[in-house]
Motif scaffolding. Structure first.
Motif, mmCIF file in Angstrom:
data_model
loop_
_atom_site.group_PDB
_atom_site.id
_atom_site.type_symbol
_atom_site.label_atom_id
_atom_site.label_comp_id
_atom_site.label_asym_id
_atom_site.label_seq_id
_atom_site.Cartn_x
_atom_site.Cartn_y
_atom_site.Cartn_z
ATOM 1 N N CYS A 1 -30.399 19.847 55.721
ATOM 2 C CA CYS A 1 -29.370 19.136 56.478
ATOM 3 C C CYS A 1 -28.817 20.022 57.594
ATOM 4 O O CYS A 1 -28.716 19.610 58.747
ATOM 5 N N VAL A 2 -28.487 21.262 57.243
ATOM 6 C CA VAL A 2 -27.935 22.184 58.230
ATOM 7 C C VAL A 2 -28.940 22.397 59.365
ATOM 8 O O VAL A 2 -28.601 22.337 60.545
ATOM 9 N N ARG A 3 -30.210 22.612 58.993
ATOM 10 C CA ARG A 3 -31.226 22.845 60.024
ATOM 11 C C ARG A 3 -31.429 21.627 60.922
ATOM 12 O O ARG A 3 -31.499 21.739 62.135
ATOM 13 N N ASP A 4 -31.501 20.473 60.307
ATOM 14 C CA ASP A 4 -31.715 19.247 61.074
ATOM 15 C C ASP A 4 -30.574 19.043 62.073
ATOM 16 O O ASP A 4 -30.800 18.803 63.252
ATOM 17 N N LEU A 5 -29.354 19.184 61.595
ATOM 18 C CA LEU A 5 -28.193 18.956 62.450
ATOM 19 C C LEU A 5 -28.117 19.981 63.580
ATOM 20 O O LEU A 5 -27.966 19.619 64.750
ATOM 21 N N VAL A 6 -28.262 21.261 63.234
ATOM 22 C CA VAL A 6 -28.086 22.301 64.241
ATOM 23 C C VAL A 6 -29.158 22.184 65.337
ATOM 24 O O VAL A 6 -28.879 22.381 66.512
ATOM 25 N N GLU A 7 -30.369 21.788 64.956
ATOM 26 C CA GLU A 7 -31.396 21.585 65.970
ATOM 27 C C GLU A 7 -31.040 20.445 66.910
ATOM 28 O O GLU A 7 -31.234 20.527 68.118
ATOM 29 N N ARG A 8 -30.519 19.364 66.345
ATOM 30 C CA ARG A 8 -30.093 18.246 67.193
ATOM 31 C C ARG A 8 -28.982 18.675 68.144
ATOM 32 O O ARG A 8 -28.972 18.322 69.321
ATOM 33 N N LEU A 9 -28.033 19.445 67.625
ATOM 34 C CA LEU A 9 -26.901 19.891 68.441
ATOM 35 C C LEU A 9 -27.377 20.808 69.562
ATOM 36 O O LEU A 9 -26.965 20.666 70.709
ATOM 37 N N SER A 10 -28.258 21.725 69.197
ATOM 38 C CA SER A 10 -28.786 22.649 70.187
ATOM 39 C C SER A 10 -29.484 21.898 71.322
ATOM 40 O O SER A 10 -29.326 22.229 72.492
ATOM 41 N N ASP A 11 -30.225 20.862 70.952
ATOM 42 C CA ASP A 11 -30.956 20.073 71.947
ATOM 43 C C ASP A 11 -30.051 19.386 72.939
ATOM 44 O O ASP A 11 -30.454 19.122 74.067
ATOM 45 N N CYS A 12 -28.849 19.014 72.517
ATOM 46 C CA CYS A 12 -28.009 18.308 73.489
ATOM 47 C C CYS A 12 -26.957 19.240 74.091
ATOM 48 O O CYS A 12 -25.913 18.786 74.549
ATOM 49 N N GLY A 13 -27.247 20.548 74.090
ATOM 50 C CA GLY A 13 -26.427 21.479 74.857
ATOM 51 C C GLY A 13 -25.151 21.946 74.180
ATOM 52 O O GLY A 13 -24.261 22.484 74.836
ATOM 53 N N ILE A 14 -25.059 21.747 72.854
ATOM 54 C CA ILE A 14 -23.870 22.219 72.147
ATOM 55 C C ILE A 14 -23.917 23.746 72.057
ATOM 56 O O ILE A 14 -24.940 24.314 71.660
ATOM 57 N N ARG A 15 -22.833 24.402 72.407
ATOM 58 C CA ARG A 15 -22.781 25.856 72.319
ATOM 59 C C ARG A 15 -21.725 26.334 71.328
ATOM 60 O O ARG A 15 -21.667 27.497 70.980
ATOM 61 N N THR A 16 -20.844 25.430 70.908
ATOM 62 C CA THR A 16 -19.809 25.794 69.943
ATOM 63 C C THR A 16 -19.727 24.736 68.859
ATOM 64 O O THR A 16 -19.748 23.537 69.168
ATOM 65 N N VAL A 17 -19.663 25.192 67.612
ATOM 66 C CA VAL A 17 -19.478 24.273 66.496
ATOM 67 C C VAL A 17 -18.154 24.619 65.821
ATOM 68 O O VAL A 17 -17.905 25.772 65.482
ATOM 69 N N VAL A 18 -17.302 23.609 65.677
ATOM 70 C CA VAL A 18 -16.020 23.806 65.007
ATOM 71 C C VAL A 18 -16.128 23.183 63.624
ATOM 72 O O VAL A 18 -16.592 22.056 63.486
#
Ligand SMILES: [Zn+2]
Length: 364
Positions: free
Chosen positions: A209-226
């Motif tokens: 789950c963590v890997r799937d989500l973080v990859e999606r976030l990275s793809d859309c330009g997310i640089r910070t996770v709160v």
């Protein structure tokens, strides 16, 4: 059926494990354990092997396959042709292109499946590095493992209910077997196996789950996770949600550690913030007194209705950006269910292939 190159890969792996052990022995702040045997049948063993990067090929397509070079002796023993290779069907999709590394093959005795991990070295696209200061906020829980809202307007929901139910069923089975133990006996082989199965199933799903989500976030330009900080609540018994997670299912600390590790791989910063009140506040009118939660739905007297965990992640996000409104309209949330192998989207989620992560995973 693996040949001489594999023996060499195993020896190298063994060597580096001992080398790092001896290196750590000289460090007074460390207390290293020598490299261990990978378990035994009773306590559970990891069956694992390596294939050197020049000894295999993977063909991707409608019917993906893995070809592994086999030594001459084995070819004779198994009556294979001179140019023949060991060929295996592969399930899964590659997300990244790059230079292939040493393959790890691991047998998962719970799923009765061989899994393959292929590290790839990828060229970082300079455009994606500079792209954006976009932010995502996560609300962590049990029924919803992760609810996520982003400043790009995307929303994700990873459903944890089935996973948690399965965990609970195993817990009940363990309790039942404990009651049947004879006097003076406090565990059994079957109980130990159930404990192991229970945590491995959960860890596998949470990790995926963590890997799937973080990859999606990275793809859309997310640089910070709160991420909502629950750790402050831990000693307080009044926080039933924190307690439920700590005692029953997964540990908040382990999950955030895992999140930090995977985010670091992707160059994403993780911040934790108090999530006090985020699950009661209406995202439309900002009031917390007029809302009412029923199961997973939060409704407000102003007419707002939405998924409570998504609301919590969205409130966390708007607080992080100082209560500015999120510039883009919110897309329909993409929902994911765990199917014991991967998180499958139950809604249409056409995603662009990612080019930045580092390990491909497949099942044979
Ligand atoms: Zn409202």
């Amino acid at each position: 059926m693996l040949g001489g190159a594999t023996a060499q890969a195993m020896i190298k792996r063994n060597e580096s494990a001992w080398q790092s052990f001896f290196a750590l022995l000289d460090d007074p702040s460390e207390d290293p354990s020598p490299p261990g045997y990978w378990g035994n049948e009773e306590d559970g063993r990891t069956l694992q092997t390596y294939v050197r990067n020049d000894a295999y090929d993977i063909q991707w397509g409608e019917r993906s396959r893995l070809d592994i070079r086999v030594g001459q002796d084995l070819k004779e023993e198994f009556e294979m042709g001179y140019y023949e290779r060991l060929r295996l069907d592969v399930r899964g999709n590659p997300h990244w292109d790059g230079k292939s590394g040493r393959l790890t093959i691991e047998y998962d005795d719970i799923d009765d499946t061989f899994r393959v991990y292929q590290p790839v070295t990828v060229a970082v696209d300079p455009g994606s590095e500079s792209a954006g200061d976009e932010i995502a906020a996560l609300d962590l829980g049990v029924n919803t493992l992760v609810a996520c809202s982003t400043t790009t307007g995307r929303r994700y929901l990873y459903h944890g209910r089935d996973l948690f139910e399965r965990f609970r069923e195993t817990t009940e089975e363990i309790a039942r077997l404990r009651n049947q133990l004879e006097d003076g006996q406090n565990t059994s082989r079957r109980i130990r196996r159930l404990y192991r199965t229970r945590s491995r199933r959960r860890d596998h799903a949470v990790d995926a789950c963590v890997r799937d989500l973080v990859e999606r976030l990275s793809d859309c330009g997310i640089r910070t996770v709160v991420v909502g900080d629950l750790s402050a609540d831990f000693p307080v018994t009044g926080s039933s949600r924190a307690n439920e997670m700590v005692h029953n299912f997964w540990s908040y600390g382990e999950l955030t550690d895992q999140l930090r590790n995977v985010c670091e791989e992707q160059g994403i910063t993780v911040e934790s913030r108090s999530e006090a009140g985020t699950s009661q506040q209406c995202p439309d009118c900002g009031q917390a007194e007029r809302t009412c939660r029923h199961q997973s739905t939060l409704t407000c007297a102003c007419g707002f209705e939405g998924h409570a965990d998504l609301v919590a992640s969205r409130n966390l996000l708007t607080r992080r950006i100082d209560n500015r409104t999120i510039a883009r309209p919110m897309a329909r949330p993409v929902r994911f269910q765990w199917d014991n192998h991967e998180w499958r989207s139950t809604t249409d989620a056409s995603q662009s292939p990612t080019n930045s992560a580092r390990t491909r995973k497949m099942s044979l």
